[in-house]
Structures are given as C-alpha cells and as structure tokens.
Motif scaffolding. Structure first.
Motif, mmCIF file in Angstrom:
data_model
loop_
_atom_site.group_PDB
_atom_site.id
_atom_site.type_symbol
_atom_site.label_atom_id
_atom_site.label_comp_id
_atom_site.label_asym_id
_atom_site.label_seq_id
_atom_site.Cartn_x
_atom_site.Cartn_y
_atom_site.Cartn_z
ATOM 1 N N UNK A 1 0.835 -1.198 0.000
ATOM 2 C CA UNK A 1 0.000 0.000 0.000
ATOM 3 C C UNK A 1 0.868 1.246 0.000
ATOM 4 N N UNK A 2 0.515 2.220 -0.821
ATOM 5 C CA UNK A 2 1.187 3.514 -0.817
ATOM 6 C C UNK A 2 0.550 4.410 0.248
ATOM 7 N N UNK A 3 1.398 5.092 1.026
ATOM 8 C CA UNK A 3 0.933 5.857 2.182
ATOM 9 C C UNK A 3 1.392 7.307 2.054
ATOM 10 N N UNK A 4 0.487 8.240 2.424
ATOM 11 C CA UNK A 4 0.809 9.666 2.473
ATOM 12 C C UNK A 4 0.663 10.153 3.914
ATOM 13 N N UNK A 5 1.726 10.724 4.465
ATOM 14 C CA UNK A 5 1.700 11.330 5.795
ATOM 15 C C UNK A 5 1.663 12.838 5.622
ATOM 16 N N UNK A 6 0.762 13.509 6.339
ATOM 17 C CA UNK A 6 0.694 14.974 6.300
ATOM 18 C C UNK A 6 1.402 15.550 7.524
ATOM 19 N N UNK A 7 2.349 16.467 7.293
ATOM 20 C CA UNK A 7 3.039 17.118 8.391
ATOM 21 C C UNK A 7 4.518 17.275 8.115
ATOM 22 N N UNK A 8 5.214 17.990 9.001
ATOM 23 C CA UNK A 8 6.619 18.315 8.749
ATOM 24 C C UNK A 8 7.478 18.304 10.005
ATOM 25 N N UNK A 9 6.976 17.742 11.111
ATOM 26 C CA UNK A 9 7.704 17.820 12.372
ATOM 27 C C UNK A 9 8.284 16.501 12.843
ATOM 28 N N UNK A 30 5.535 12.030 2.086
ATOM 29 C CA UNK A 30 5.300 12.917 3.212
ATOM 30 C C UNK A 30 5.129 14.339 2.680
ATOM 31 N N UNK A 31 4.040 15.002 3.095
ATOM 32 C CA UNK A 31 3.761 16.356 2.618
ATOM 33 C C UNK A 31 3.591 17.300 3.806
ATOM 34 N N UNK A 32 4.463 18.320 3.966
ATOM 35 C CA UNK A 32 5.627 18.576 3.122
ATOM 36 C C UNK A 32 6.894 17.846 3.562
#
Length: 428
Positions: A1-9, A30-32
């Motif tokens: 599965x392809x996963x997108x994480x939102x956040x930068x910390x 990961x965005x961004x």
C-alpha cells in the motif's frame, strides 16, 4: 500500500520511521516533510491545508492510506474534503473529520462532551466578550491558581495558569477584549486547577474498537526543574511509573470507554488517534484535555516501544477492523530530549547549520524543525530535533538520549538536561 503522511515535524518523522519498517508498505510520501522524513520516503512540496494539492497527490501517487499528523488540517476538515471526492472514497484516512476534531479544536465542546458522558474532569465554565462581566464575577468564586483556556487552537500557547486574582482578571480581559490569541480566544474556558502528576494516554480507534498505545510523560517548561516558559514540549519519557495496571484500568473504565462510546452516541464517525491529557489527582484520572492526533514529542518515545506492525494497525483503524488487531509493546524504556533554537519559545534563531548528526550512534534522530540548504541541514523551527534513547533500564535510556543531545551542535542550541530524572527518582 502507498501511504501519504501529512506534516513536517518530529511526530511525522517518527511516523515515517516506523511505517517505513512495515513489510506491507509500497511507497511512502510525506507532505511537506523535512530532511529526516526524506530518508524514509519521498517529500512532496504540499502544505497540510492545501486540500486540493493533497487530493491531487493522492490521485497521482495511487495513495491507499492518508495519515494526518498535525491538528490544523483535521480541524479544518481535510478528512471531509477527501471523502467528498467521488473518486477517492476508497482511500483510508487516519484522523477524524472536522466534527470529531472539535474535541481538540474547541475546549468548550470537549468540556461539554466530558460533562455529558460523565468523564472525570475539572469543573469549568465558558465565557465570551458579551458575558465577560459574568466571567470576572466567576473568577472571584474560584480558588487559586486559576486556569484560563482559549477555546480554539492557539499553537499550544492558549492556556494561562494565573497565580493571583489580578493575573486572572487581566488574562480574561486580554483574551476576550484584546483577542490575545485571535479567534481562538473569542471564547474562554475558566477551569478549576488540579494538582497532581500529568501523563498522556494515546488511543487508536476505528470508531467502535480501540487499542491503547504506550503512555508517556512530557516536559513542557523550557528550563530544568520545570521552570520558565511553557513550550510545545522539551522531551518525553515512556513508560510512566504511576501508570500501573490499577491506574490504567481506571483510565480505561472512566475515560477511554466513555469517550469512544460518547463519540459514537454523538454520531461522530471517529477513526484516528485520541490523545488524552490526564492528571493523576489523588490516584484518580482526570482529563485535562483531548487532542485529535498524536502528541509531539510523545510520539517519538511511544513509537519505538511498539513491536507490532504499525501500518497494519493504522489500516485497521481506517477501515473498521481494529478488533482483529493486537498491539505488542516492547518492555523497554524510551527517553526523548528535544534540541531547541536559541530564544525559543519566544523569538528564536533560524538558519544555523547543524553538525554531528552522523556521529550519533546510540539514539534515534528525529528531525523536527530543520530544512536543507546548499547540502547542509539548518534550523528552521523552534524545536529543532528530537533524540530518543531506548534501553532495558531507564537510566541507560536517559544517558543515550542526553549523549546524542550533546553530540549534535548548532549555534544557540538549548536542551533540558533533566528529562526523565524525576521518573528515575520516583523509584522505577
């Protein structure tokens, strides 16, 4: 599965680090993101509230699961936006919709929710600019100190603990009349002050079932011995000594169960994390606050203690099959020390070059407020880097974390040297 994480910390780097270890992961985005997350997957130059850009990335990269890190996109309805796209209804999302995110986005909502479902919490009342006279009168009936909380999101700075009545009156006027925290303080919750030891409990739920993640204790004050200004968190430790089986059973029965059932009773389809800030007040758990996401830097001590495949847990939370999952916790200690920029939590330095990262051998390095420039890693946020040591003993975990904190260098670096020492003295 392809996963997108939102956040930068640091929280998102910890998510990326853990998810990248999963055998069922395809590609990770990961965005961004930050320079640390780039070591685990592919960073995308998309802001966490750029909902159109997020939807486009989901389509472009065939994302099957979105994991939302910070609170702002949750409160602003990123889940609702993705679900409104006819071609994205198959995408799993870890994080509640805007209605569920009110448990963090509105202190007034969360207090009313706790009172309605019998969840132990401090007594409180809410006031607006129109009822400020009532609020000032209410302050005179309260014992000291007095807690004042901005209703909305205030970047962790919307809580004032007034030691005198005069301080409380000034704070209430500034919050309501002078908009000290902007729209966040258009309502103010005045709350009874509870004495005790704080801890954070983290729950992952699919709206019906849940798993309890390792608990943690974080350190909010900038200086040793819990002195100085409040921050977003200077470090954390897990496990917490007084969170024994008896106390955690009380937390489950009096807090977690009625919270999950209450959300369902309100017809809120809540799929994601519930961060429960607790006070151990005379041996009983009282809820200080809810957050609709994982904490930072608590995530950086919690995830290293999870032995189970974290991605499998997240997928199950997103599709309602969490009852089929079991969580396995490593019997180890984890300690995180946060490196912060000079001047933080007030106006702080940016753009300083970090060195020594490659010399850290015995701790996990999580980037928090960093960016890259001309091949260098430089500081870009107040909280710069989280350094987590793990060991079979708390003392050794502290030593590993502190050694890493001393190894990494940058101009103006500051960190607390007492993270975990109070827990060690407690007799663990």
């Amino acid at each position: 599965m392809n996963v997108l994480i939102l956040g930068a910390g640091g929280r998102e780097h910890a998510f990326s680090w853990k998810i990248s270890q999963s055998p069922i992961l395809g590609n990770l985005y990961i965005a961004p993101g930050n320079p640390g997350t780039a070591q685990c997957g592919t960073n995308l130059a998309i802001g966490v509230t750029d909902f159109e850009g997020i939807a486009a990335a989901i389509r472009r990269h065939d994302i099957g699961l979105v994991v939302v890190g910070p609170e702002e996109p949750l409160v602003k309805g990123v889940r609702d936006f993705i679900e409104s796209q006819a071609d994205l209804k198959h995408v799993g999302i870890v994080g509640p919709g805007a209605e569920g995110a009110q448990i963090e986005g509105s202190k007034d909502f969360s207090k009313n929710f706790m009172h309605k479902y019998g969840i132990p919490t401090a007594a409180s009342k809410t006031f607006t600019k129109d009822t400020i006279a009532d609020g000032l009168a209410y302050l005179q009936t309260q014992s000291l100190p007095i807690v004042l909380k901005a209703d909305g999101l205030a970047a962790g700075k919307g809580v004032i603990i007034a030691l005198t009545l005069e301080e409380a009156e000034t704070a209430l006027n500034e919050m309501l009349l002078d908009a000290k925290f902007g729209d966040a303080s258009s309502k103010v919750v005045i709350e009874q002050f509870l004495r005790g030891i704080e801890l954070s409990v983290f729950v992952l739920t699919d709206g019906e079932n849940y798993v309890v993640l390792p608990e943690a204790k974080d350190y909010k004050r900038i200086a040793e011995n819990d002195e100085g200004l409040n921050t977003g968190g200077m470090g954390a430790v897990s496990p917490v000594p007084f969170a024994n089986a008896k106390f955690m059973e009380a937390v489950t029965q009096k807090v977690i169960e009625p919270t999950v059932k209450g959300l369902k009773a309100e017809n809120i389809d809540y799929k994601g994390f519930i961060f429960i800030g607790l006070m151990n007040h005379e041996g009983e758990p009282y809820v200080i606050e809810y957050n609709a996401r994982m904490g930072d830097p608590e995530t950086e001590v919690v995830l290293p203690r999870i032995e189970s495949d974290f991605l499998s847990l997240l997928i199950a939370a997103s599709n309602g099959t969490l009852s089929e999952q079991k969580i396995s916790i490593l019997d180890q200690y984890a300690v995180t020390t946060m490196l912060v920029a000079g001047g933080y939590p007030e106006e702080y330095r940016k753009g300083d070059v970090l060195t020594g990262i490659d010399k850290v051998e015995d701790a996990i390095v999580f980037h928090a407020g960093t960016t890259s420039r001309d091949g260098d890693i430089i500081t870009s946020g107040g909280r710069v880097m989280a350094l987590t040591g793990t060991s079979n003993t708390l003392e050794r975990a502290i030593q590993k974390s502190q050694k890493a904190a001393q190894t990494i260098q940058f101009e103006g670096k500051n960190f607390r040297r007492d993270i975990g020492l109070d827990v060690l003295r407690y007799g663990m």
